[in-house]
Design a protein around this motif. Structure first.
Motif, mmCIF file in Angstrom:
data_model
loop_
_atom_site.group_PDB
_atom_site.id
_atom_site.type_symbol
_atom_site.label_atom_id
_atom_site.label_comp_id
_atom_site.label_asym_id
_atom_site.label_seq_id
_atom_site.Cartn_x
_atom_site.Cartn_y
_atom_site.Cartn_z
ATOM 1 N N SER A 1 0.818 -1.219 0.000
ATOM 2 C CA SER A 1 0.000 0.000 0.000
ATOM 3 C C SER A 1 0.848 1.263 0.000
ATOM 4 O O SER A 1 0.345 2.353 -0.248
ATOM 5 C CB SER A 1 -0.943 0.010 1.212
ATOM 6 N N GLY A 2 2.134 1.113 0.282
ATOM 7 C CA GLY A 2 3.068 2.203 0.023
ATOM 8 C C GLY A 2 3.037 3.403 0.941
ATOM 9 O O GLY A 2 3.296 4.516 0.485
ATOM 10 N N SER A 3 2.720 3.251 2.223
ATOM 11 C CA SER A 3 2.773 4.408 3.113
ATOM 12 C C SER A 3 3.062 3.966 4.535
ATOM 13 O O SER A 3 2.946 2.788 4.887
ATOM 14 C CB SER A 3 1.450 5.185 3.088
ATOM 15 N N ILE A 4 3.402 4.934 5.398
ATOM 16 C CA ILE A 4 3.678 4.657 6.808
ATOM 17 C C ILE A 4 2.457 4.043 7.482
ATOM 18 O O ILE A 4 2.575 3.286 8.451
ATOM 19 C CB ILE A 4 4.108 5.958 7.532
ATOM 20 N N SER A 6 0.783 1.722 6.641
ATOM 21 C CA SER A 6 0.810 0.258 6.538
ATOM 22 C C SER A 6 1.303 -0.386 7.827
ATOM 23 O O SER A 6 0.840 -1.459 8.204
ATOM 24 C CB SER A 6 1.715 -0.176 5.380
ATOM 25 N N ARG A 7 2.255 0.248 8.502
ATOM 26 C CA ARG A 7 2.799 -0.316 9.740
ATOM 27 C C ARG A 7 1.695 -0.537 10.766
ATOM 28 O O ARG A 7 1.610 -1.592 11.384
ATOM 29 C CB ARG A 7 3.851 0.615 10.340
ATOM 30 N N GLY A 8 0.864 0.479 10.949
ATOM 31 C CA GLY A 8 -0.208 0.366 11.926
ATOM 32 C C GLY A 8 -1.387 -0.434 11.430
ATOM 33 O O GLY A 8 -1.893 -1.323 12.128
ATOM 34 N N GLY A 9 -1.835 -0.129 10.191
ATOM 35 C CA GLY A 9 -3.033 -0.780 9.655
ATOM 36 C C GLY A 9 -2.880 -2.275 9.497
ATOM 37 O O GLY A 9 -3.743 -3.055 9.939
ATOM 38 N N GLY A 56 -7.434 8.088 3.170
ATOM 39 C CA GLY A 56 -6.826 7.354 2.054
ATOM 40 C C GLY A 56 -5.868 6.259 2.437
ATOM 41 O O GLY A 56 -6.135 5.077 2.229
ATOM 42 N N ASN A 57 -4.737 6.605 3.038
ATOM 43 C CA ASN A 57 -3.660 5.637 3.214
ATOM 44 C C ASN A 57 -3.939 4.563 4.255
ATOM 45 O O ASN A 57 -3.599 3.396 4.059
ATOM 46 C CB ASN A 57 -2.355 6.363 3.550
ATOM 47 N N LEU A 58 -4.547 4.929 5.380
ATOM 48 C CA LEU A 58 -4.886 3.911 6.370
ATOM 49 C C LEU A 58 -5.946 2.975 5.792
ATOM 50 O O LEU A 58 -5.863 1.753 5.950
ATOM 51 C CB LEU A 58 -5.387 4.538 7.661
ATOM 52 N N TYR A 121 -15.538 -5.233 13.219
ATOM 53 C CA TYR A 121 -14.403 -4.806 14.041
ATOM 54 C C TYR A 121 -13.962 -3.443 13.537
ATOM 55 O O TYR A 121 -13.622 -3.284 12.361
ATOM 56 C CB TYR A 121 -13.255 -5.808 13.943
ATOM 57 N N PHE A 122 -13.968 -2.450 14.424
ATOM 58 C CA PHE A 122 -13.661 -1.077 14.039
ATOM 59 C C PHE A 122 -12.228 -0.721 14.410
ATOM 60 O O PHE A 122 -11.815 -0.871 15.567
ATOM 61 C CB PHE A 122 -14.631 -0.115 14.726
ATOM 62 N N ILE A 123 -11.464 -0.251 13.442
ATOM 63 C CA ILE A 123 -10.107 0.241 13.678
ATOM 64 C C ILE A 123 -10.195 1.758 13.801
ATOM 65 O O ILE A 123 -10.555 2.446 12.853
ATOM 66 C CB ILE A 123 -9.164 -0.177 12.536
ATOM 67 N N ASP A 124 -9.887 2.249 14.990
ATOM 68 C CA ASP A 124 -10.122 3.649 15.329
ATOM 69 C C ASP A 124 -8.865 4.489 15.153
ATOM 70 O O ASP A 124 -7.986 4.490 16.021
ATOM 71 C CB ASP A 124 -10.633 3.735 16.770
ATOM 72 N N ASP A 125 -8.784 5.216 14.064
ATOM 73 C CA ASP A 125 -7.603 6.025 13.775
ATOM 74 C C ASP A 125 -7.407 7.135 14.802
ATOM 75 O O ASP A 125 -6.317 7.674 14.944
ATOM 76 C CB ASP A 125 -7.730 6.640 12.374
ATOM 77 N N GLU A 126 -8.458 7.467 15.538
ATOM 78 C CA GLU A 126 -8.358 8.542 16.513
ATOM 79 C C GLU A 126 -7.912 8.067 17.902
ATOM 80 O O GLU A 126 -7.647 8.886 18.770
ATOM 81 C CB GLU A 126 -9.713 9.256 16.654
ATOM 82 N N GLY A 127 -7.826 6.749 18.107
ATOM 83 C CA GLY A 127 -7.482 6.323 19.454
ATOM 84 C C GLY A 127 -6.955 4.915 19.621
ATOM 85 O O GLY A 127 -6.853 4.425 20.743
ATOM 86 N N SER A 128 -6.583 4.229 18.526
ATOM 87 C CA SER A 128 -6.154 2.839 18.632
ATOM 88 C C SER A 128 -4.717 2.702 19.134
ATOM 89 O O SER A 128 -3.778 3.231 18.535
ATOM 90 C CB SER A 128 -6.273 2.148 17.270
ATOM 91 N N LYS A 129 -4.551 1.931 20.201
ATOM 92 C CA LYS A 129 -3.214 1.657 20.716
ATOM 93 C C LYS A 129 -2.486 0.620 19.867
ATOM 94 O O LYS A 129 -1.255 0.588 19.832
ATOM 95 C CB LYS A 129 -3.308 1.196 22.171
#
Length: 289
Positions: A1-4, A6-9, A56-58, A121-129
């Motif tokens: 996917s070509g972005s930073i 990717s590490r988290g997602g 987009g990227n996430l 299952y929700f991946i929360d970009d605003e608060g996911s550890k």
């Protein structure tokens, strides 16, 4: 996917896949992670839908990883998302829902959508550890790369890192990981678009996630779709207070200039969001001269 992202997602998708697999007999000591691509697990994963809101990227990294493993995936995207990212997701069987609204409101709608479905299952970009932990692995990678190149990092020779910031989760995770490896020898600096200084506004005001650029009349218009976030994450203000050296902003016109320079001088092609960090390098050079 070509972005930073990717590490988290990708990390959070894999963590969820591991959890489902373990609940259904996967043995961490005996089984191979390659087995997660077998029909047995794909059928299990297909019962679940992974959802995330993204500019987009996430969304791209989560959607591609989820569909690869057999999950259903629904990506909620704000109007800032670019067509090629939307098309790539749909070509890989991912459902994309577009909102004619800003990112923060798209997150709220995505969260409600997921809560209505017990198999979502929700991946929360605003608060996911978990996202944060995935981004933090960059610290170990950077340490290894610099060591292999015999580049010294110390208080006398500090590592200054310019990190593009949108919601602030990924640069915060990277900065946290770097601080674990280099302590005070690393100097993290966030860089944001002048029309989307969400982290700067949140931290300077002390309101963090409770204030948006739109609240004070900033229009939020920027071509840096990966950074087009009006409200910072719930994590960034809490974790970066004693770790972040500073934040600077860059105009879209300068961002496009840096993007062009990178292509012309180094033959490196990046999207606009990835070029904002060059602001710091160029400014440092100008100051030193």
């Amino acid at each position: 996917s070509g972005s930073i992202k990717s590490r988290g997602g990708i990390y959070e998708v894999l963590c969820f896949a591991e959890k489902i697999a373990i609940e259904n007999g996967f043995d961490l000591k005996k089984d191979n992670y390659q087995d997660l691509r077998k029909d047995k697990y794909r059928k299990l994963f297909n019962q679940w839908r992974i959802e995330v809101a993204s500019t987009g990227n996430l969304g791209l990294s989560v959607g591609l990883m989820a569909s690869t493993l057999g999950f259903k995936a629904r990506i909620h995207m704000s109007h800032d998302a670019t067509d090629w990212k939307i098309n790539k997701l749909r070509q890989n069987g991912v459902e994309v829902k577009i909102y004619d609204d800003n990112f923060s409101n798209a997150v709220a709608a995505a969260r409600v959508s997921s809560q209505r479905d017990p198999y979502s299952y929700f991946i929360d970009d605003e608060g996911s550890k978990l996202l944060f932990a995935g981004y933090a692995t960059a610290g170990e990678r950077v340490k290894k790369q610099l060591s292999e190149m015999q580049i010294e990092v110390s208080k006398e020779h500090p590592l200054v890192v310019y990190l593009p910031a949108g919601v602030g989760g990924s640069p915060s995770g990277v900065a946290f990981g770097l601080k674990l490896r280099f302590a005070d020898a690393v100097i993290p600096i966030f860089v944001e678009p002048t029309h989307m200084p969400s982290v700067l506004l949140g931290m300077a005001s002390g309101l963090n996630h409770d204030i948006s650029v739109y609240d004070i009349g900033i229009d939020g218009k920027t071509a840096a779709d990966g950074l087009a976030v009006g409200r910072p994450s719930m994590i960034v203000g809490k974790y970066m207070t004693d770790k972040l050296f500073g934040i600077e902003t860059v105009s879209d016109s300068d961002m496009f200039a840096y993007q062009g320079m990178l292509t012309k001088l180094e033959n490196i092609v990046v999207e606009p969001s990835a070029a904002v960090g060059l602001r710091g390098l160029i400014q440092s050079k100008e100051i030193s001269e």
